[in-house]
Design a protein around this motif. Structure first.
Motif, PDB file in Angstrom:
ATOM      1  N   UNK A 165       2.615  12.276   0.939  1.00  0.00           N
ATOM      2  CA  UNK A 165       3.217  11.393  -0.278  1.00  0.00           C
ATOM      3  C   UNK A 165       2.172  10.681  -0.816  1.00  0.00           C
ATOM      4  N   UNK A 166       2.268  10.747  -2.282  1.00  0.00           N
ATOM      5  CA  UNK A 166       1.278   9.830  -2.954  1.00  0.00           C
ATOM      6  C   UNK A 166       1.925   8.888  -3.583  1.00  0.00           C
ATOM      7  N   UNK A 167       1.423   7.707  -3.595  1.00  0.00           N
ATOM      8  CA  UNK A 167       2.064   6.376  -3.965  1.00  0.00           C
ATOM      9  C   UNK A 167       1.048   5.686  -4.969  1.00  0.00           C
ATOM     10  N   UNK A 168       1.243   5.909  -6.360  1.00  0.00           N
ATOM     11  CA  UNK A 168       0.441   4.968  -7.368  1.00  0.00           C
ATOM     12  C   UNK A 168       1.492   4.235  -8.131  1.00  0.00           C
ATOM     13  N   UNK A 169       0.933   3.016  -8.011  1.00  0.00           N
ATOM     14  CA  UNK A 169       1.590   1.688  -8.491  1.00  0.00           C
ATOM     15  C   UNK A 169       0.456   0.919  -9.605  1.00  0.00           C
ATOM     16  N   UNK A 170       1.002   0.697 -10.638  1.00  0.00           N
ATOM     17  CA  UNK A 170      -0.030   0.008 -11.675  1.00  0.00           C
ATOM     18  C   UNK A 170       0.792  -1.198 -11.747  1.00  0.00           C
ATOM     19  N   UNK A 171       0.168  -2.496 -11.840  1.00  0.00           N
ATOM     20  CA  UNK A 171       0.876  -3.731 -11.799  1.00  0.00           C
ATOM     21  C   UNK A 171       0.201  -4.512 -12.932  1.00  0.00           C
ATOM     22  N   UNK A 172       0.973  -5.121 -13.803  1.00  0.00           N
ATOM     23  CA  UNK A 172       0.308  -5.722 -14.844  1.00  0.00           C
ATOM     24  C   UNK A 172       1.314  -7.037 -14.736  1.00  0.00           C
ATOM     25  N   UNK A 173       0.515  -8.037 -15.462  1.00  0.00           N
ATOM     26  CA  UNK A 173       1.007  -9.420 -16.140  1.00  0.00           C
ATOM     27  C   UNK A 173       1.608  -9.268 -17.469  1.00  0.00           C
ATOM     28  N   UNK A 174       2.935  -8.849 -17.620  1.00  0.00           N
ATOM     29  CA  UNK A 174       3.356  -8.810 -18.793  1.00  0.00           C
ATOM     30  C   UNK A 174       3.798  -9.961 -19.598  1.00  0.00           C
ATOM     31  N   UNK A 175       3.409 -10.979 -18.957  1.00  0.00           N
ATOM     32  CA  UNK A 175       3.623 -12.371 -19.344  1.00  0.00           C
ATOM     33  C   UNK A 175       2.551 -13.036 -20.440  1.00  0.00           C
ATOM     34  N   UNK A 176       2.748 -14.345 -20.800  1.00  0.00           N
ATOM     35  CA  UNK A 176       1.626 -14.888 -21.775  1.00  0.00           C
ATOM     36  C   UNK A 176       1.264 -16.110 -21.094  1.00  0.00           C
ATOM     37  N   UNK A 177       1.217 -16.289 -19.563  1.00  0.00           N
ATOM     38  CA  UNK A 177       0.488 -16.937 -18.904  1.00  0.00           C
ATOM     39  C   UNK A 177       0.034 -16.466 -17.527  1.00  0.00           C
ATOM     40  N   UNK A 178      -1.178 -17.106 -17.196  1.00  0.00           N
ATOM     41  CA  UNK A 178      -1.583 -16.474 -15.916  1.00  0.00           C
ATOM     42  C   UNK A 178      -0.539 -16.490 -14.730  1.00  0.00           C
ATOM     43  N   UNK A 179      -0.663 -15.606 -13.889  1.00  0.00           N
ATOM     44  CA  UNK A 179       0.289 -15.332 -12.827  1.00  0.00           C
ATOM     45  C   UNK A 179      -0.116 -15.233 -11.352  1.00  0.00           C
ATOM     46  N   UNK A 180       0.350 -15.983 -10.395  1.00  0.00           N
ATOM     47  CA  UNK A 180      -0.140 -15.371  -9.246  1.00  0.00           C
ATOM     48  C   UNK A 180       0.168 -14.049  -8.704  1.00  0.00           C
ATOM     49  N   UNK A 181      -0.379 -13.318  -7.847  1.00  0.00           N
ATOM     50  CA  UNK A 181       0.093 -11.867  -7.443  1.00  0.00           C
ATOM     51  C   UNK A 181      -0.291 -11.673  -6.078  1.00  0.00           C
ATOM     52  N   UNK A 182       0.786 -11.428  -5.239  1.00  0.00           N
ATOM     53  CA  UNK A 182       0.403 -11.016  -3.702  1.00  0.00           C
ATOM     54  C   UNK A 182       0.922  -9.717  -3.560  1.00  0.00           C
ATOM     55  N   UNK A 183       0.461  -8.813  -2.867  1.00  0.00           N
ATOM     56  CA  UNK A 183       0.925  -7.567  -2.542  1.00  0.00           C
ATOM     57  C   UNK A 183       0.450  -7.120  -1.444  1.00  0.00           C
ATOM     58  N   UNK A 184       1.691  -6.451  -0.579  1.00  0.00           N
ATOM     59  CA  UNK A 184       1.699  -5.982   0.633  1.00  0.00           C
ATOM     60  C   UNK A 184       2.367  -4.599   0.919  1.00  0.00           C
ATOM     61  N   UNK A 185       1.929  -3.580   1.331  1.00  0.00           N
ATOM     62  CA  UNK A 185       2.795  -2.324   1.426  1.00  0.00           C
ATOM     63  C   UNK A 185       2.793  -2.288   3.055  1.00  0.00           C
ATOM     64  N   UNK A 186       4.510  -2.534   3.266  1.00  0.00           N
ATOM     65  CA  UNK A 186       4.896  -2.757   4.696  1.00  0.00           C
ATOM     66  C   UNK A 186       5.508  -1.401   5.079  1.00  0.00           C
ATOM     67  N   UNK A 187       4.487  -0.392   5.663  1.00  0.00           N
ATOM     68  CA  UNK A 187       4.779   0.752   6.347  1.00  0.00           C
ATOM     69  C   UNK A 187       5.574   0.445   7.593  1.00  0.00           C
ATOM     70  N   UNK A 188       6.661   1.203   7.898  1.00  0.00           N
ATOM     71  CA  UNK A 188       7.078   0.961   9.127  1.00  0.00           C
ATOM     72  C   UNK A 188       7.365   2.181   9.629  1.00  0.00           C
ATOM     73  N   UNK A 189       6.690   2.257  10.998  1.00  0.00           N
ATOM     74  CA  UNK A 189       6.780   3.635  11.837  1.00  0.00           C
ATOM     75  C   UNK A 189       7.684   3.330  13.227  1.00  0.00           C
ATOM     76  N   UNK A 190       8.479   4.334  13.613  1.00  0.00           N
ATOM     77  CA  UNK A 190       9.326   4.100  14.556  1.00  0.00           C
ATOM     78  C   UNK A 190       9.219   5.199  15.584  1.00  0.00           C
ATOM     79  N   UNK A 191      10.352   5.369  16.566  1.00  0.00           N
ATOM     80  CA  UNK A 191      10.516   6.296  17.286  1.00  0.00           C
ATOM     81  C   UNK A 191      11.118   7.339  16.918  1.00  0.00           C
ATOM     82  N   UNK A 192      10.888   8.727  16.959  1.00  0.00           N
ATOM     83  CA  UNK A 192      10.083   9.117  18.060  1.00  0.00           C
ATOM     84  C   UNK A 192       8.657   9.302  17.911  1.00  0.00           C
ATOM     85  N   UNK A 193       8.086   8.931  16.801  1.00  0.00           N
ATOM     86  CA  UNK A 193       6.913   9.127  16.554  1.00  0.00           C
ATOM     87  C   UNK A 193       5.755   7.871  17.300  1.00  0.00           C
TER      88      UNK A 193
END
Length: 353
Positions: free
Chosen positions: A179-207
Motif C-alpha cells: 500500500x502506498x499513501x501519498x498526501x499533499x498538504x497545502x495551506x489553501x487559505x490567506x493567512x499562516x496556519x499551524x500544521x501538525x500531522x501524525x499517521x496513526x498505524x494500528x496493528x493488532x492480533x494475530x499479527x
C-alpha cells in the motif's frame, strides 16, 4: 505481472475470468447498520493476499486490513462510526475513532486537547472525521500491470480560521502486497496556519502476539511519561487487565531520508495453516522526522501504534512552547509519502499464498 507463482500478461489473465474483480480489484459499498449507517467504504483486494478498506467518509483513512483472510490491523469497539456522531471537544474523538490500519491525526492539532491564541483544539484533530470530496476509485491497466488508485481531497476549514487541504492518493498493484499513501498538504487559505500531522498505524492480533518481533529505526528511545519503564517497548505481551498505555518517542538517525519500522510474526495464521509474515512501514524522515510508539497491551484495547509524525502528542500549545510547531504560509505545501509492504515465506519478498 506475477501472480499465483508465475508471470502473466494482461490477455492471459483476462482470458481466464469473467471480470478482473474475480481475482482482485476495487469494490464500493455503503454501511447500513448502527453507527456505520451511511459510511462509504472502498474495498481493495490485491489478489496476492492483502485486502483493505478505505473510507472516503472518514478522511480516506484505512479501516480493516487483512492478509490471507486474517487481520493485521486493530479495530476499535466504535467500528467505522459515522462522523455525524463526532464530538470534537476534549477527548470526544475517542468515541468515534475507528481504529483500523490508519487513522490520520491532524491537520492542526495532534495528541492532547489543547488551546492556542483563543482557539480550542480537540484530541488528535478533525481530519479522521472529515469526509473527502472529488473521490475517484479506479483500477486500470498499464500494459501488463494493473494498478488500483483511490484519490480524493479533504478540507479542514473554519470561518475566520485556517484552511488546510489534503490531497490523498492510496494505491496498490494487482499481485503485490503493498500500500502506498501519498498526501499533499497545502495551506489553501490567506493567512499562516499551524500544521501538525501524525499517521496513526494500528496493528493488532494475530499479527501481534508474544512471538512477534518488533524492530524500530531508533538511535534512542524515551518514554513520554514519568514512571513508564524505558525497556520493554519492543516486546509484546498477552492482554493484561488494567494495562496503562505507554508512549515512547523514538529518535531517528540523522542524515537518512528513508527509514522503516518492521514487525515479524513467525506463525501468522492463513486459511491452510501458518506462514511467517513480515510487515514493513517505510517513510521519509525529511517530512516526518519523528516517530511515536503507542503500546497498549490491555484487554480489548490490544493494539500497537506505529506513528510517523512531524510533532509530538502533547497538543498544539506544547508544540508552540517548544518552538517546534510547523507553520505553513499561504500557498505553502508539504508532501508526505509512506509505504506498507507485506511479505510471507522464509525469504523476504517471497509469498506462500
Amino acid at each position: 505481472m506475477e501472480l499465483y507463482g508465475r508471470k502473466w500478461t494482461r490477455r492471459e489473465l483476462e482470458a481466464r475470468v469473467g471480470r478482473l474483480e474475480q481475482i482482485g480489484g476495487i469494490k464500493r459499498v455503503l454501511g447500513a447498520e448502527g453507527a456505520e449507517t451511511g459510511v462509504e467504504l472502498i474495498q481493495v483486494r490485491t489478489g496476492a493476499g492483502l485486502s483493505y478498506i478505505v473510507s472516503p467518509t472518514k478522511g480516506l483513512d484505512i479501516s480493516l486490513a487483512e492478509f490471507g483472510g486474517s487481520p493485521i490491523s486493530w479495530q476499535s469497539p466504535n467500528g467505522d462510526a459515522h462522523p455525524s456522531a463526532y464530538d470534537g471537544e476534549g477527548s470526544g474523538w475517542l468515541r468515534t475513532a475507528s481504529g483500523g490500519l490508519l487513522m490520520t491525526c491532524g491537520l492542526s492539532n495532534v495528541g492532547s486537547p489543547s488551546s492556542l491564541q483563543g482557539r480550542t483544539y480537540g484530541m488528535h484533530g478533525r481530519v479522521h472525521h472529515l469526509s473527502a470530496s472529488h473521490v475517484c476509485a479506479e483500477g486500470r491497466w498499464d500494459e501488463d500491470h494493473y494498478t488500483m488508485n483511490i484519490r480524493g481531497q479533504v478540507d479542514e476549514t473554519s470561518i475566520f480560521g485556517s484552511h488546510l487541504r489534503m490531497y490523498r492518493e492510496v494505491r496498490s498493484r494487482l499481485g503485490q502486497n503493498t500500500i502506498e499513501i501519498i498526501d499533499t498538504l497545502e495551506n489553501a487559505g490567506y493567512q499562516s496556519a499551524p500544521h501538525m500531522m501524525l499517521y496513526h498505524f494500528n496493528f493488532g492480533f494475530p499479527l501481534l502476539d508474544e512471538r512477534t518481533v518488533m524492530q524500530f529505526p531508533s538511535e534512542r528511545v524515551n518514554a513520554r511519561d514519568k514512571g513508564t519503564p524505558a525497556e520493554g517497548y519492543d516486546i509484546w505481551e498477552s492482554p493484561e487487565n488494567g494495562y496503562r498505555e505507554r508512549v515512547y518517542y523514538h529518535e531517528l538517525p540523522q542524515g537518512k531520508d528513508s527509514v522503516h519500522a518492521e514487525l515479524y510474526q513467525p506463525a501468522f495464521p492463513v486459511a491452510l495453516g501458518t506462514v511467517p509474515l513480515r510487515v514493513r512501514l517505510t517513510w521519509s524522515s525529511k517530512t516526518l522526522p519523528r516517530l511515536v510508539q503507542w503500546k497498549m497491551a490491555g484487554e480489548r484495547e490490544h493494539v500497537l501504534g506505529i506513528e510517523p509524525s512531524n510533532c509530538g502528542v502533547e497538543g498544539i500549545a506544547a508544540e508552540q512552547n517548544k518552538g517546534t510547531l510547523t507553520v505553513l504560509q499561504p500557498g505553502g505545501r508539504v508532501r508526505y509519502q509512506l509505504r506498507l509492504d507485506l511479505s510471507s515465506g522464509t525469504a523476504e519478498g517471497s509469498s506462500d499464498l
